[in-house]
Scaffold this motif. Structure first.
Motif, mmCIF file in Angstrom:
data_model
loop_
_atom_site.group_PDB
_atom_site.id
_atom_site.type_symbol
_atom_site.label_atom_id
_atom_site.label_comp_id
_atom_site.label_asym_id
_atom_site.label_seq_id
_atom_site.Cartn_x
_atom_site.Cartn_y
_atom_site.Cartn_z
ATOM 1 N N TYR A 465 33.556 44.959 17.206
ATOM 2 C CA TYR A 465 33.201 43.911 18.175
ATOM 3 C C TYR A 465 34.484 43.397 18.811
ATOM 4 O O TYR A 465 35.459 43.089 18.105
ATOM 5 C CB TYR A 465 32.474 42.789 17.435
ATOM 6 C CG TYR A 465 32.292 41.505 18.197
ATOM 7 C CD1 TYR A 465 31.165 41.297 18.987
ATOM 8 C CD2 TYR A 465 33.238 40.481 18.112
ATOM 9 C CE1 TYR A 465 30.986 40.100 19.666
ATOM 10 C CE2 TYR A 465 33.065 39.285 18.787
ATOM 11 C CZ TYR A 465 31.942 39.105 19.564
ATOM 12 O OH TYR A 465 31.774 37.919 20.239
ATOM 13 N N ILE A 466 34.504 43.290 20.152
ATOM 14 C CA ILE A 466 35.722 42.843 20.824
ATOM 15 C C ILE A 466 35.414 41.737 21.837
ATOM 16 O O ILE A 466 34.373 41.745 22.488
ATOM 17 C CB ILE A 466 36.458 44.003 21.534
ATOM 18 C CG1 ILE A 466 35.578 44.646 22.607
ATOM 19 C CG2 ILE A 466 36.925 45.041 20.522
ATOM 20 C CD1 ILE A 466 36.324 45.677 23.455
ATOM 21 N N GLU A 467 36.366 40.806 21.948
ATOM 22 C CA GLU A 467 36.238 39.710 22.906
ATOM 23 C C GLU A 467 37.319 39.733 23.983
ATOM 24 O O GLU A 467 37.345 38.834 24.840
ATOM 25 C CB GLU A 467 36.269 38.356 22.176
ATOM 26 C CG GLU A 467 35.026 38.078 21.354
ATOM 27 C CD GLU A 467 34.937 36.640 20.864
ATOM 28 O OE1 GLU A 467 35.788 35.809 21.272
ATOM 29 O OE2 GLU A 467 34.028 36.344 20.070
ATOM 30 N N LYS A 468 38.194 40.757 23.947
ATOM 31 C CA LYS A 468 39.233 40.870 24.978
ATOM 32 C C LYS A 468 39.279 42.303 25.497
ATOM 33 O O LYS A 468 39.195 43.261 24.718
ATOM 34 C CB LYS A 468 40.601 40.483 24.397
ATOM 35 C CG LYS A 468 40.750 38.989 24.129
ATOM 36 C CD LYS A 468 42.019 38.681 23.348
ATOM 37 C CE LYS A 468 43.269 38.967 24.144
ATOM 38 N NZ LYS A 468 44.484 38.524 23.412
ATOM 39 N N GLU A 469 39.424 42.450 26.792
ATOM 40 C CA GLU A 469 39.417 43.779 27.404
ATOM 41 C C GLU A 469 40.577 44.641 26.908
ATOM 42 O O GLU A 469 40.446 45.859 26.742
ATOM 43 C CB GLU A 469 39.476 43.658 28.933
ATOM 44 C CG GLU A 469 39.338 44.997 29.641
ATOM 45 C CD GLU A 469 39.192 44.854 31.150
ATOM 46 O OE1 GLU A 469 39.912 45.561 31.870
ATOM 47 O OE2 GLU A 469 38.363 44.035 31.585
ATOM 48 N N MET A 490 33.809 38.577 28.194
ATOM 49 C CA MET A 490 35.054 39.245 28.552
ATOM 50 C C MET A 490 34.917 40.120 29.794
ATOM 51 O O MET A 490 35.901 40.640 30.296
ATOM 52 C CB MET A 490 35.570 40.102 27.395
ATOM 53 C CG MET A 490 34.763 41.345 27.125
ATOM 54 S SD MET A 490 35.549 42.463 25.934
ATOM 55 C CE MET A 490 35.883 43.886 26.991
ATOM 56 N N LEU A 491 33.697 40.270 30.300
ATOM 57 C CA LEU A 491 33.480 41.204 31.403
ATOM 58 C C LEU A 491 34.184 40.730 32.679
ATOM 59 O O LEU A 491 33.879 39.667 33.208
ATOM 60 C CB LEU A 491 31.992 41.380 31.676
ATOM 61 C CG LEU A 491 31.153 41.941 30.530
ATOM 62 C CD1 LEU A 491 29.703 42.075 30.953
ATOM 63 C CD2 LEU A 491 31.700 43.285 30.073
ATOM 64 N N GLU A 492 35.119 41.530 33.129
ATOM 65 C CA GLU A 492 35.808 41.244 34.383
ATOM 66 C C GLU A 492 35.497 42.291 35.442
ATOM 67 O O GLU A 492 35.798 42.106 36.611
ATOM 68 C CB GLU A 492 37.325 41.185 34.143
ATOM 69 C CG GLU A 492 37.730 40.080 33.169
ATOM 70 C CD GLU A 492 39.207 40.100 32.857
ATOM 71 O OE1 GLU A 492 39.916 40.991 33.404
ATOM 72 O OE2 GLU A 492 39.668 39.237 32.086
ATOM 73 N N LYS A 493 34.908 43.390 35.020
ATOM 74 C CA LYS A 493 34.573 44.492 35.919
ATOM 75 C C LYS A 493 33.093 44.806 35.771
ATOM 76 O O LYS A 493 32.440 44.329 34.838
ATOM 77 C CB LYS A 493 35.415 45.726 35.567
ATOM 78 C CG LYS A 493 36.925 45.515 35.650
ATOM 79 C CD LYS A 493 37.656 46.798 35.270
ATOM 80 C CE LYS A 493 39.170 46.613 35.377
ATOM 81 N NZ LYS A 493 39.671 45.702 34.329
#
Length: 726
Positions: A465-469, A490-493
């Protein structure tokens, strides 16, 4: 005049507290017994005390709700719950307040005539969660305290279920049911009714290694108490059916004082409407004198969060209002009387007959034979005075019709005995209406599920599980990683970008949804098409609303339950599996033996990570620095110089406080493999990107390749894997 019935629901931490609340005008009380209540340190009632309390409430036309609002371990659910509840069920208990979905299913199966109220500990925040519980059989939902009046009105308009909401008393900083702070720092779990309230302690807010809150504003996690008496018209019109007062740990005088003022203004509004509705300053002052923390706020009904909702300064002990306190103490002594009517017949040569009536309940008693008077005959006034002496009983005569012959005699003792017998029969007939006799333990398929452990334990992959790209590139290097949970914040794209990267590396890609699902429009604006994206493999779900929102996709996507939707026992686990969850996440508060007993062959076990200990609508960044819609890196430093990372998620407007130490179960490879979890998970949230690969490699080498790996983490916790909770 408003014909709608509004229930005023009061706390009772003791029998005296219950009496005080009822005398002051409460329609119902909620109270804990010796087991399974969220206030384990209150003066809870034993079995006989509870039965007496149930009878007392019913004689006075009120209701009593029992708190069973903690998470139950497997042996408690299987071996203790039925016997504990059955006594009260048969005695006429009106409802139970429940947090644990396994307990919910157990009660529905074994006590079908008992109303179930979904506790605020279930963190129900919207239409979807309320609808799900309604479909399951809940008669009432206790909303999360953070909801606005608009959100409550949405539930009222769209779901045919009773709504209970808190209107006065203490507020938790965290969404109820989402707090593990007390559990992780001291082993006293709020989910088990033993919260030590570390939120009420001072903290330094640190940014770039500097304290940014002033030294006299360190109570940053301590909300002021809520007082909503001014909002009664708004709350009624929003659809709240039961106005709930917090305070089972407080004295009986508190319950009496708060109840009588809310009773006054609820009745005023129901009779007169908004016209002339105004709360007297003297009544507000009385509420302040009864109890408050640094003044009051109006809760979350009209604002999502605010600096002025937090005490910030150390609470000052208020001078005790002795006059008011003495007045409120009287509610424990006073015995309210229920109005009854009577009909007494005294005919010479026949037994005396007394009929008493309370509402629709009628009781009859026969006495000694009435005789002719040899000397001085009985007069009607003397007989009336004697027959209406109801003493310590809960009744008083409003009218007594006396039909008597002339020149009669009957001993005063006989009149007294006739009255006592009639009132005893009346009381028994009233209470008999509430009694039940049809409960029996129904064996279910849940009890022995998920426990079989055959074959050699083998771990072949990890989920991450990740919270940073920036973590994603590191995670994708390892062929032993099977699934990546991408946190929605974290979604930037576009989501396709992350899906394609995962698939190109041979990994499944799951979207981890927000901790709190307050408004479907916010998720929908994220683009519902992304949620049903054919390439997306599944979802990590963190609340009831998300499950209800996405349940129709179960045949297309994997739905995985995160650990904060608690499955403490086999019955709760089985409920979700029967509702098309692919697998759940094992509770982080259970120890090794309890996990073994519960079974984890259909559950994922978290073996590394900084776990959230609080999820809140309040925002530390906004409270101290103001809201700028930007995520900011802050830490809370406690009195022991432990630092808790704080992240504000602005897109969905909630705040997460992470544990000061990562969970590290690297040393327990043999024990963990022996209980054969479905999968293992590593959580990466606040780590430096440069450390990700090394951590993953350690776990892969230890759990998959069984190499000897040195645990060189300098500051870490093993959580509850060994110690567990009470």
């Amino acid at each position: 005049m408003n014909d709608r019935k509004i229930e005023l629901l009061a706390p009772a931490g003791s029998f005296d507290g219950m009496k005080s609340a009822i005398h002051a005008g409460a329609d119902a009380v909620y109270i804990g017994g010796l087991l399974f209540g969220a206030r384990a340190y209150a003066n809870n009632l034993d079995t006989e005390g509870m039965k007496r309390a149930i009878d007392y409430a019913h004689i006075h036309g009120r209701k009593l709700y029992l708190t069973v609002n903690t998470l139950l371990k497997n042996n408690e659910l299987n071996n203790k719950l039925f016997d504990y509840l059955n006594i009260y069920y048969e005695h006429g208990l009106d409802a139970v307040i429940v947090q644990d979905i396994g307990v919910f299913q157990f009660i529905k199966a074994n006590f079908p005539k008992l109303a179930i109220h979904a506790s605020t500990q279930m963190t129900i925040c919207g239409v979807e969660g309320a609808r799900m519980l309604k479909d399951m059989g809940a008669s009432r939902v206790v909303t999360a305290r953070e909801l606005s009046l608009h959100e409550i009105k949405e539930i009222h308009n769209q779901v045919d279920i009773e709504i209970e909401s808190f209107v006065h008393g203490a507020l938790c900083y965290c969404y109820s049911g989402q707090c593990l702070l007390s559990s992780f720092i001291g082993g006293r779990s709020g989910n088990r009714g033993r919260c030590a309230q570390p939120c009420r302690l001072p903290y330094k807010v640190m940014k770039d290694n500097k304290q940014i809150n002033s030294t006299n504003e360190t109570y940053v996690l301590s909300p002021k108490d809520m007082c909503t008496v001014d909002l009664i018209p708004d709350m009624v019109e929003a659809g709240i059916d039961s106005f709930k007062i917090e305070g089972r740990m407080k004295k009986p005088e508190y319950a009496a004082g708060v109840v009588r003022i809310y009773r006054k203004y609820i009745d005023h509004y129901l009779i007169n409407g908004r016209k002339g509705y105004q709360v007297l300053n003297s009544d507000k002052k009385e509420l302040e004198d009864i109890f408050n923390r640094c003044g009051f706020n109006q809760g979350y009904y009209k604002e999502h969060n605010a600096r002025n909702m937090i005490t910030l300064k150390e609470p000052v002990k208020r001078a005790r209002n002795e006059v008011l306190n003495k007045e409120l103490e009287e509610y424990q002594v006073l015995e309210p009387k229920e109005k009854i009517n009577g009909s007494l017949t005294l005919s010479t040569g026949r037994p005396a007959r007394l009929v008493v009536k309370y509402g629709n309940v009628e009781a009859e008693a026969w006495g000694n034979t009435v005789e002719n008077a040899n000397k001085q005959p009985m007069d009607k006034e003397r007989i009336y005075k004697q027959i209406t002496k109801t003493g310590s009983t809960p009744f008083e005569f409003e009218e007594v019709d006396i039909q008597m012959d002339d020149n009669i005699f009957i001993p005063v003792q006989s009149i007294n005995e006739l009255r006592r017998n009639a009132l005893e029969v009346l009381q028994n007939k009233i209470l008999k209406q509430y009694r039940r006799e049809d409960a029996f333990l129904r064996k279910t398929d849940y009890i022995n599920r998920n426990i079989e452990l055959k074959g050699k334990p083998v771990i072949t992959s990890f989920n991450v599980y990740i919270e940073k790209e920036s973590y994603l590139t590191e995670v994708l290097k390892f062929r032993e990683v099977q699934t990546v949970y991408i946190d929605v914040n974290m979604l930037e794209k576009p989501i396709d970008y992350y899906i394609n990267l995962c698939h190109q590396a041979g990994k499944k890609c799951f979207l981890s949804l927000p901790h709190i699902f307050r408004n479907t429009k916010k998720i929908s604006s994220f683009n519902y098409q992304d949620l049903i994206n054919e390439k997306l493999d599944g979802f990590l779900i963190k609340n009831y609303e998300e499950f209800d929102y996405l349940k129709s996709l179960y045949d297309k996507k994997e739905l995985v339950l995160d650990y904060n939707v608690y499955t403490f026992n086999q019955m709760s686990h089985s409920f979700w599996m029967d509702n098309h969850i692919s697998y759940d996440t094992a509770p982080v508060e259970l120890n090794y033996k309890e996990l073994l007993e519960r079974g984890v062959k259909e559950s994922e076990l978290i073996v590394y990570g900084y776990l959230p200990v609080m999820v809140s609508a309040q925002c530390v960044h906004k409270t101290i620095e103001g809201c700028d819609k930007n995520s900011t890196k802050l830490f809370l430093k406690d009195r022991m110089n432990k630092q808790f990372f704080v992240r504000n998620h602005c897109k969905y407007c909630y705040n997460v406080i992470y544990n000061c130490q990562p969970l590290v179960l690297l040393d327990y490879e043999k024990e963990i493999c022996s209980i054969k979890p479905k999968s293992l998970r590593l959580n990466f949230t606040i780590e430096d990107t440069k450390d990700i690969s090394a951590i993953i490699r350690k776990y892969i080498d230890s759990f998959i390749y069984h190499k000897s790996v040195k645990n060189d983490f300098e500051d870490f916790t093993r959580g509850h894997f060994r110690r567990g909770i009470e």
